[in-house]
Design an enzyme around this catalytic site. Sequence first.
Site, mmCIF file in Angstrom:
data_model
loop_
_atom_site.group_PDB
_atom_site.id
_atom_site.type_symbol
_atom_site.label_atom_id
_atom_site.label_comp_id
_atom_site.label_asym_id
_atom_site.label_seq_id
_atom_site.Cartn_x
_atom_site.Cartn_y
_atom_site.Cartn_z
ATOM 1 N N MET A 1 44.019 53.002 92.052
ATOM 2 C CA MET A 1 45.231 52.353 91.547
ATOM 3 C C MET A 1 45.693 51.241 92.484
ATOM 4 O O MET A 1 45.946 50.117 92.049
ATOM 5 C CB MET A 1 46.339 53.395 91.354
ATOM 6 C CG MET A 1 47.665 52.822 90.864
ATOM 7 S SD MET A 1 47.557 51.978 89.277
ATOM 8 C CE MET A 1 47.745 53.343 88.139
ATOM 9 N N HIS B 1 56.055 50.350 87.079
ATOM 10 C CA HIS B 1 55.057 51.296 86.576
ATOM 11 C C HIS B 1 53.878 50.563 85.927
ATOM 12 O O HIS B 1 53.983 50.041 84.828
ATOM 13 C CB HIS B 1 55.728 52.247 85.567
ATOM 14 C CG HIS B 1 54.790 53.244 84.961
ATOM 15 N ND1 HIS B 1 55.010 53.820 83.727
ATOM 16 C CD2 HIS B 1 53.625 53.778 85.417
ATOM 17 C CE1 HIS B 1 54.019 54.652 83.456
ATOM 18 N NE2 HIS B 1 53.174 54.638 84.461
ATOM 19 N N TYR C 1 51.271 47.830 73.881
ATOM 20 C CA TYR C 1 50.613 47.474 75.139
ATOM 21 C C TYR C 1 50.422 48.666 76.082
ATOM 22 O O TYR C 1 49.481 48.674 76.876
ATOM 23 C CB TYR C 1 51.419 46.394 75.864
ATOM 24 C CG TYR C 1 51.251 44.996 75.312
ATOM 25 C CD1 TYR C 1 50.218 44.675 74.437
ATOM 26 C CD2 TYR C 1 52.122 43.978 75.682
ATOM 27 C CE1 TYR C 1 50.066 43.391 73.940
ATOM 28 C CE2 TYR C 1 51.975 42.677 75.195
ATOM 29 C CZ TYR C 1 50.950 42.396 74.328
ATOM 30 O OH TYR C 1 50.793 41.124 73.843
#
Length: 723
Positions: free
Chosen positions: A325, A451, A661
């Site tokens: 990430m 986020h 999305y």
Amino acid sequence: MIYQAETLQVKEVQDGVAEILFCAQNSVNKLDLATLASLDKALDALTAHSGLKGVMLTSDKEAFIVGADITEFLGLFAKPEEELDQWLQFANSIFNKLEDLPVPTVAVVKGHTLGGGCECVLATDLRIGDKTTSIGLPETKLGIMPGFGGCVRLPRVIGADSAMEIITQGKACRAEEALKIGLLDAVVDSDRLYASALQTLTDAINEKIDWKARRQQKTSALTLSKLEAMMSFTMAKGLVAQVAGPHYPAPMTAVVTIEEGARFARNQALDIERKHFVKLAKSEEAKALVGLFLNDQYIKGIAKKAAKSANKETQRAAVLGAGIMGGGIAYQSALKGVPVIMKDIAQASLDLGMTEASKLLNKQLERGKIDGFKMAGILASITPSLHYAGIDNADIIVEAVVENPKVKAAVLSEVEEQVSEETVLTSNTSTIPINLLAKSLKRPENFCGMHFFNPVHRMPLVEIIRGEHTSDETINRVVAYAAKMGKSPIVVNDCPGFFVNRVLFPYFGGFSMLLRDGADFTQIDKVMERKFGWPMGPAYLLDVVGIDTAHHAQAVMAQGFPERMGKQGRDAIDALFEANKYGQKNGSGFYTYTMDKKGKPKKAFSDEIVPILAPVCAAQQAFDDQTIIQRMMIPMINEVVLCLQEGIIASAQEADMALVYGLGFPPFRGGVFRYLDSVGIANFVAMAQQHVELGAMYQVPQMLIDMAERGQTFYGAQQQGSI
């Protein structure tokens, strides 16, 4: 001056040669209703102009014409079919008028020449471009197809096969490809473009180029034998059916239009195109996909406004926590020109993060998107570090450590001591309340949630979470940074799960209850994928997310919303978690997974799941497709509406874009609010009330009940243009 209007002007540039210059007052030229009307009058003026020998079409913008004005579409499409048909007849009469001028015509094509812009230049005899040219017909991406003659002229210019490929894929061709297939007649350097086009027109005037033969080819039937036609159209239909599927009718309709019009001359072929265009324009899919385009423009507008309002632009960033990430976030930042420090306490994690960034850059290199020099530069702008050295120069910090509130709070508190008072801190968290993390900070006004969705390089959405103390300046800077990274930022207010995860878990709750009542999870997946249109059914999605991740998030959501999301005993997620069946990550969840030749996980059903689920599921019974869809979707829809009702998300537009999305909500349905408008709010309320005995998740929000009574819709006239 032969003719002048607000968006175009016509003047004689040399003896007998007239130039139609598109020169709208806006940043781009569009073929809106006003411009079409002006073009019609301009062509009349040219027809009446004595001594006319040739006509050039030019633009004063970097892009020739970007297309029709999509903001006018929904208003036009809402008109009765007869009025829509009349509008198309009028538009096509203009392009026919251009094509039928008694003199040769040339288009000077540069930059984006799309949709109606491409159809406009197809009506000219010759097309000269430069290396900036990007030309194509993207209409099928909006649920429609070319309606200004694109389905008629393009096959006659470049051949049916190439035309169907461009139209069905909504493809734009770069200059070299356009030249190769005959869409452009020449590609020259930008500084020679105008002169070359003028010379080409002069050659046509002097009959060195047979422009009449070219025009004859465009206005006649397609030259295909019966065998060629059968092979061409059968193959195209097969490919389109495979790629587009049943939920996106526009590509197949375009193929049928080209096939039906192939044996006719221009005017009859245009009648066929018009008939099919009107049918598509009146479809719910077109309304949804055009609506999504407008929603996307809306959120881009919000991001631009935020960037203008921010007092400081992000020049340097830092990511805390490497791995997949962190590496993905660092890659995206560096790729878009913002150097980044990637800090971690473990060298192995830094290595993993840099490997992830290198892997993604190598893919860009293989696809020809970047060269080796640029790749090296991007990689060099990511600085891996075990220490805080240099982090005080970062304008924004993205914390991306393990999803644990104590660890995150400690890391944020520690880094706050290392940076200036102006530095913005963000947390990449999917479930931990921003207000909780803010308690560990001295400057909570400089802190918000950021986020990202996994995989970072593919997922366009970034949720920006505003905490109780977050300042407007912080939000503006983070929104601007996310947009700079090439993402679509949507601001939400803090609550458990924020917006996307908050609305996802009631959907999973509906799934668990269906399993409890004896539904087959493989049937649920098939129905939600094939009938409703999700990219993955709920069981498959849970396996991809990770059963352990979902189990943890489910507990957070149950604590945050006990009335609706609190559990009544064990469920399927609990059973799999306790059996160490975590999904794709360890090869077994609802499905079992093996790697294919490309190293991608391939799912299969295994009987070993049956005894694991047996204690939490009733004996299997049949459910019809509609019942499955209703029981799955009602909880999600209710929660989305509650988020709007409570002000967690600011608008229907932002909510629908976040769903498409962030979750892959079927684009052809346009998002929850567009879907509600489509099925009818009163119809949805009546349907949901039939399931109310299932629990609080199925309780319809008051907002919907009130809107149903008043006959209101979410979008109403706010995205309507006028004819």
